[in-house]
Design an enzyme around this catalytic site. Structure first.
Site, PDB file in Angstrom:
ATOM      1  N   LYS A  31       9.901   9.073   4.926  1.00  9.98           N
ATOM      2  CA  LYS A  31      10.012   7.841   4.478  1.00  9.98           C
ATOM      3  C   LYS A  31      11.529   7.450   4.312  1.00  9.98           C
ATOM      4  O   LYS A  31      12.271   7.942   4.268  1.00  9.98           O
ATOM      5  CB  LYS A  31       9.423   7.902   3.087  1.00  9.98           C
ATOM      6  CG  LYS A  31       8.906   6.466   2.342  1.00  9.98           C
ATOM      7  CD  LYS A  31       7.483   6.272   2.753  1.00  9.98           C
ATOM      8  CE  LYS A  31       7.295   4.860   2.563  1.00  9.98           C
ATOM      9  NZ  LYS A  31       5.968   4.419   2.713  1.00  9.98           N
ATOM     10  N   ASP A  54       6.476  -0.912   4.800  1.00  8.33           N
ATOM     11  CA  ASP A  54       6.029  -0.685   3.346  1.00  8.33           C
ATOM     12  C   ASP A  54       6.318  -1.804   2.693  1.00  8.33           C
ATOM     13  O   ASP A  54       6.460  -2.965   3.112  1.00  8.33           O
ATOM     14  CB  ASP A  54       6.634   0.806   2.847  1.00  8.33           C
ATOM     15  CG  ASP A  54       6.137   1.336   1.705  1.00  8.33           C
ATOM     16  OD1 ASP A  54       4.929   1.873   1.586  1.00  8.33           O
ATOM     17  OD2 ASP A  54       6.734   0.939   0.468  1.00  8.33           O
TER      18      ASP A  54
HETATM   19  P1  NDP Z   1       3.844  -5.758   0.273  1.00  9.93           P
HETATM   20  O1  NDP Z   1       5.574  -5.787  -0.007  1.00  9.93           O
HETATM   21  O2  NDP Z   1       3.229  -6.493   1.197  1.00  9.93           O
HETATM   22  O3  NDP Z   1       3.331  -6.172  -1.030  1.00  9.93           O
HETATM   23  C1  NDP Z   1       3.683  -5.676  -2.436  1.00  9.93           C
HETATM   24  C2  NDP Z   1       2.695  -6.465  -3.494  1.00  9.93           C
HETATM   25  O4  NDP Z   1       3.009  -5.388  -4.779  1.00  9.93           O
HETATM   26  C3  NDP Z   1       3.595  -7.536  -3.650  1.00  9.93           C
HETATM   27  O5  NDP Z   1       2.633  -8.497  -4.168  1.00  9.93           O
HETATM   28  C4  NDP Z   1       4.678  -7.408  -4.776  1.00  9.93           C
HETATM   29  O6  NDP Z   1       4.853  -8.382  -5.687  1.00  9.93           O
HETATM   30  C5  NDP Z   1       3.943  -6.151  -5.742  1.00  9.93           C
HETATM   31  N1  NDP Z   1       4.616  -5.260  -6.343  1.00  9.93           N
HETATM   32  C6  NDP Z   1       5.585  -4.689  -5.757  1.00  9.93           C
HETATM   33  N2  NDP Z   1       6.249  -3.974  -6.369  1.00  9.93           N
HETATM   34  C7  NDP Z   1       5.937  -4.429  -7.788  1.00  9.93           C
HETATM   35  C8  NDP Z   1       6.440  -4.120  -9.265  1.00  9.93           C
HETATM   36  N3  NDP Z   1       7.399  -3.294  -9.467  1.00  9.93           N
HETATM   37  N4  NDP Z   1       5.675  -4.827 -10.211  1.00  9.93           N
HETATM   38  C9  NDP Z   1       4.740  -5.731  -9.791  1.00  9.93           C
HETATM   39  N5  NDP Z   1       4.311  -5.889  -8.562  1.00  9.93           N
HETATM   40  C10 NDP Z   1       4.798  -5.197  -7.499  1.00  9.93           C
HETATM   41  O7  NDP Z   1       3.994  -4.235   0.425  1.00  9.93           O
HETATM   42  P2  NDP Z   1       2.331  -3.208   0.639  1.00  9.93           P
HETATM   43  O8  NDP Z   1       1.122  -4.098   0.498  1.00  9.93           O
HETATM   44  O9  NDP Z   1       2.838  -2.965   2.086  1.00  9.93           O
HETATM   45  O10 NDP Z   1       2.604  -1.985  -0.308  1.00  9.93           O
HETATM   46  C11 NDP Z   1       1.938  -1.892  -1.375  1.00  9.93           C
HETATM   47  C12 NDP Z   1       1.678  -0.586  -1.769  1.00  9.93           C
HETATM   48  O11 NDP Z   1       0.868   0.126  -0.683  1.00  9.93           O
HETATM   49  C13 NDP Z   1       2.931   0.203  -1.912  1.00  9.93           C
HETATM   50  O12 NDP Z   1       2.684   1.308  -2.864  1.00  9.93           O
HETATM   51  C14 NDP Z   1       2.932   0.798  -0.421  1.00  9.93           C
HETATM   52  O13 NDP Z   1       3.792   2.108  -0.572  1.00  9.93           O
HETATM   53  C15 NDP Z   1       1.643   1.259  -0.296  1.00  9.93           C
HETATM   54  N6  NDP Z   1       1.028   1.493   1.247  1.00  9.93           N
HETATM   55  C16 NDP Z   1       1.502   0.596   2.206  1.00  9.93           C
HETATM   56  C17 NDP Z   1       1.146   0.916   3.292  1.00  9.93           C
HETATM   57  C18 NDP Z   1       1.161  -0.201   4.510  1.00  9.93           C
HETATM   58  O14 NDP Z   1       0.600   0.089   5.380  1.00  9.93           O
HETATM   59  N7  NDP Z   1       1.901  -1.362   4.089  1.00  9.93           N
HETATM   60  C19 NDP Z   1       0.450   2.178   3.895  1.00  9.93           C
HETATM   61  C20 NDP Z   1       0.198   3.152   2.800  1.00  9.93           C
HETATM   62  C21 NDP Z   1       0.632   2.683   1.446  1.00  9.93           C
HETATM   63  P3  NDP Z   1       6.187  -8.988  -5.611  1.00  9.93           P
HETATM   64  O15 NDP Z   1       6.246  -9.585  -4.297  1.00  9.93           O
HETATM   65  O16 NDP Z   1       6.330  -9.913  -6.627  1.00  9.93           O
HETATM   66  O17 NDP Z   1       7.412  -8.117  -5.658  1.00  9.93           O
END
Ligand code: NDP
Length: 445
Positions: free
Chosen positions: A126, A166
Site C-alpha cells: 500500500k 484508493d
Molecule cells: P474516493 O476518494 O473515491 O472516495 C472517498 C469518499 O469517502 C469521499 O466521498 C470522501 O469525502 C469520503 N471520505 C474520505 N475520508 C473521509 C473522512 N475522513 N471523513 C469523511 N468522509 C471521508 O475513495 P474510494 O471510494 O476509492 O475509497 C473509499 C474506501 O474504500 C477507502 O477506505 C478505501 O481504502 C476503500 N477501498 C477502495 C478500493 C478501490 O478500488 N477504490 C478498493 C478497496 C477498498 P471527501 O471527498 O469529502 O473527502
C-alpha cells in the site's frame, strides 16, 4: 488472545509506537488466529507470526511540487511493500491529508490477507501521500503525481510492485503517474499500475469492481439465510468510487439506497438515490454532496451526526477507516439493520464489530467484502500480460465468481474453526493460512 499471539501483538505495539490504526488491524487478525494456531501449532513456529507483522520493505520519500502560484510545497510519500509470498506487492495509493506511516501500514497489512482471499497470486502492499487533491487544479495534481512517481518508479514494476488507486487517487491520477513512469523507464509496462484508462490498458469493470463486489458479498451473506437484497433499504456512506458503484449494484439487485456522504455531511433521499445526478456531481463536476441536494427535490443534507442515524436494512460503509463506532452500531441495530458489508477498509471500530457480532447480524469485513477491487486489478494485470481485453460481461462474470469464492472460503474457514457465520474469523483464517503455507515453503526469508 492466546499467549503466543499476545506476545507478538505487544511487540508490534512497542515497535510501531503511535501507529494506532496498524495496532488495531494487527489485533483483529491475531485475535482471530487463536483457533487456527490451536489446531495447527506449526503456524506459530519459525517466528512466522513475527515475520508476517513486519513489512518486507518500507519506503518514505520527499515529494516537492510547485503550485499554480509558483509556491513550492513538500509532501511525504510512502510505499509499504508488506508481503510478497503470493506474488508481486499489490495495493492502492491514497492521497489524503490524514495519511501517515501507520495508516499505510494498516492498509498494507489488511491487503496481504485480502489479496490471498482472491486466490490470484498477488502479495500485499500500500502507499500514498499526505497530499490533499481537493481544490487543486488539474495542472497542480499532475505536477504532484509526476514528482511522486519520479521517486516511486525505482521501486515498482509489473513483477515487483503494482500500485492502484484508493482515496483521492482515481483515473486522472493513475494517468498522470503512468505517463511519468513511462517517460522515466522508456518502456510501456502497462502492468505496472492498475485502474488505467480503457484506451491504454485498463480493464472494463475495474471502476465498478469494489462497490459491485461489496454488494455481491452482502447478497451472498443474505442468501445463507434464504434472503436477498430485493426491496431492502440500503444506507451507504461516502460518495466516491466505492460508494457510487455500491449504489449502482444495489439498485440493479432491486434494493433502494437512500443515503451517501462526504466530509461535508450526508444526504438522505428517501425516494432512492438518483445515481445519474450523483455521478454528474461527484465524477464529472468533482462537487460536494450539497450540489446534489440543490438539484434534487425531496433530498436533504444533514451536517451533524452521521449517516448511521438513518434507519435502514443494510449498511454499506464506503468512506474511510473507523467511520462507524460503537454508538453508531447501536443506533443502526435499533433502526433494524441486519446486514453490514464493508466497502471501505476497516470502517467499523472494534466496538462496532463486537456489537454486530453480539447481535448476530450478517457482518462482512472489508478484507473480504471489498476484495472485488483488487481482484479486478489482478484481472487487469492478466489482460495486460496477455495483450488482450475482455468485454464487460466476461470481466463482470469473473468478478462475480471470485466474490462468490471469497464468500464461500470465509464460510468454510469459520466452520472449520468452530465459529459458523463469523466472517471476521473466516476471512482472517482463510487469508492467513494461504499466505502462511507459502511463507513456510519459501523458508526463512
Ligand atoms: P474516493 O476518494 O473515491 O472516495 C472517498 C469518499 O469517502 C469521499 O466521498 C470522501 O469525502 C469520503 N471520505 C474520505 N475520508 C473521509 C473522512 N475522513 N471523513 C469523511 N468522509 C471521508 O475513495 P474510494 O471510494 O476509492 O475509497 C473509499 C474506501 O474504500 C477507502 O477506505 C478505501 O481504502 C476503500 N477501498 C477502495 C478500493 C478501490 O478500488 N477504490 C478498493 C478497496 C477498498 P471527501 O471527498 O469529502 O473527502
Amino acid at each position: 488472545m492466546q499467549d503466543v499471539v499476545e506476545k507478538v501483538y505487544e511487540q508490534v505495539v512497542a515497535r510501531n509506537r503511535g501507529e494506532v490504526e496498524f495496532h488495531q488491524a494487527v489485533h483483529e487478525v491475531l485475535e482471530s488466529l487463536g483457533p487456527v494456531i490451536a489446531k495447527h501449532p506449526h503456524y506459530a513456529e519459525g517466528a512466522l507470526l513475527e515475520r508476517i507483522v513486519e513489512p518486507e520493505r518500507q519506503i518514505m520519500f520527499r515529494v516537492p511540487w510547485v503550485d499554480d502560484a509558483g509556491q513550492v510545497h513538500v509532501n511525504r510519500g510512502f510505499r509499504i511493500e508488506f508481503n510478497s509470498a503470493l506474488g508481486p506487492y499489490k495495493g492502492g495509493l491514497r492521497f489524503h491529508p490524514s495519511v501517515n506511516a501507520g495508516i499505510i501500514k494498516f492498509l498494507g497489512f489488511e491487503q496481504i490477507f485480502k489479496n490471498a482471499l482472491t486466490a490470484q497470486g498477488i502479495g500485499g502492499g500500500k502507499g500514498g501521500s499526505d497530499f490533499d487533491p481537493h481544490g487543486r487544479s488539474d495542472a497542480e495534481v499532475m505536477r504532484f503525481c509526476q514528482s511522486f512517481m519520479t521517486e516511486l518508479a525505482r521501486h515498482i514494476g509489473p513483477s515487483t510492485d503494482v500500485p492502484a488507486g484508493d482515496i483521492g487517487v482515481g483515473g486522472r491520477e493513475i494517468g498522470y503517474m503512468f505517463g511519468q513512469y513511462k517517460r522515466l523507464r522508456n518502456s510501456y509496462d502497462a502492468g505496472v499500475l492498475t485502474g488505467k484508462g480503457l484506451a491504454w490498458g485498463g480493464s472494463l469493470v475495474r471502476t465498478e469492481a469494489t462497490g459491485y463486489g461489496t454488494v455481491l458479498f452482502a447478497q451472498s451473506m443474505l442468501a445463507t439465510k434464504g434472503e436477498s437484497l430485493e426491496g431492502k433499504k440500503v444506507l451507504v456512506s461516502g460518495a466516491g468510487n466505492v460508494a457510487i458503484y455500491a449504489i449502482e449494484k444495489a439498485q440493479q439487485l432491486g434494493a433502494t439506497p437512500i443515503t451517501f456522504s462526504d466530509s461535508s455531511g450526508y444526504v438522505v433521499d428517501e425516494a432512492g438515490v438518483d445515481l445519474e445526478l450523483l455521478k454528474q456531481v461527484k465524477e464529472v463536476e468533482r462537487g460536494r454532496v450539497a450540489d446534489y441536494v440543490e438539484r434534487r427535490p425531496g433530498a436533504r443534507l444533514v451536517t451533524s451526526g452521521s449517516v448511521w442515524d438513518v434507519p435502514g436494512d443494510v449498511a454499506l460503509p464506503c468512506a474511510t477507516q473507523n467511520e462507524l463506532d460503537g454508538d453508531a452500531a447501536a443506533t443502526l441495530l435499533r433502526g433494524g439493520c441486519g446486514v453490514v458489508s464493508e466497502g471501505a477498509n476497516m470502517p467499523s471500530t472494534p466496538e462496532a464489530v463486537e456489537a454486530f457480532q453480539k447481535a448476530g447480524i450478517l457482518f462482512g469485513p472489508g478484507k473480504a467484502a471489498n476484495a472485488g477491487g483488487v481482484a479486478t486489478s489482478a484481472l487487469e494485470m492478466e489482460q495486460n500480460a496477455g495483450r488482450t481485453r475482455w468485454d464487460f460481461a466476461t470481466a463482470e462474470a469473473k468478478l462475480t465468481g471470485i466474490m462468490a469464492d471469497i464468500h464461500d472460503s470465509c464460510v468454510a474457514a469459520a466452520e472449520e474453526y468452530g465459529r459458523p457465520g463469523d466472517y471476521v474469523l473466516g476471512a482472517n483464517a482463510a487469508g492467513f493460512t494461504r499466505v502462511a503455507d507459502v511463507m513456510i515453503a519459501h523458508g526463512i526469508v
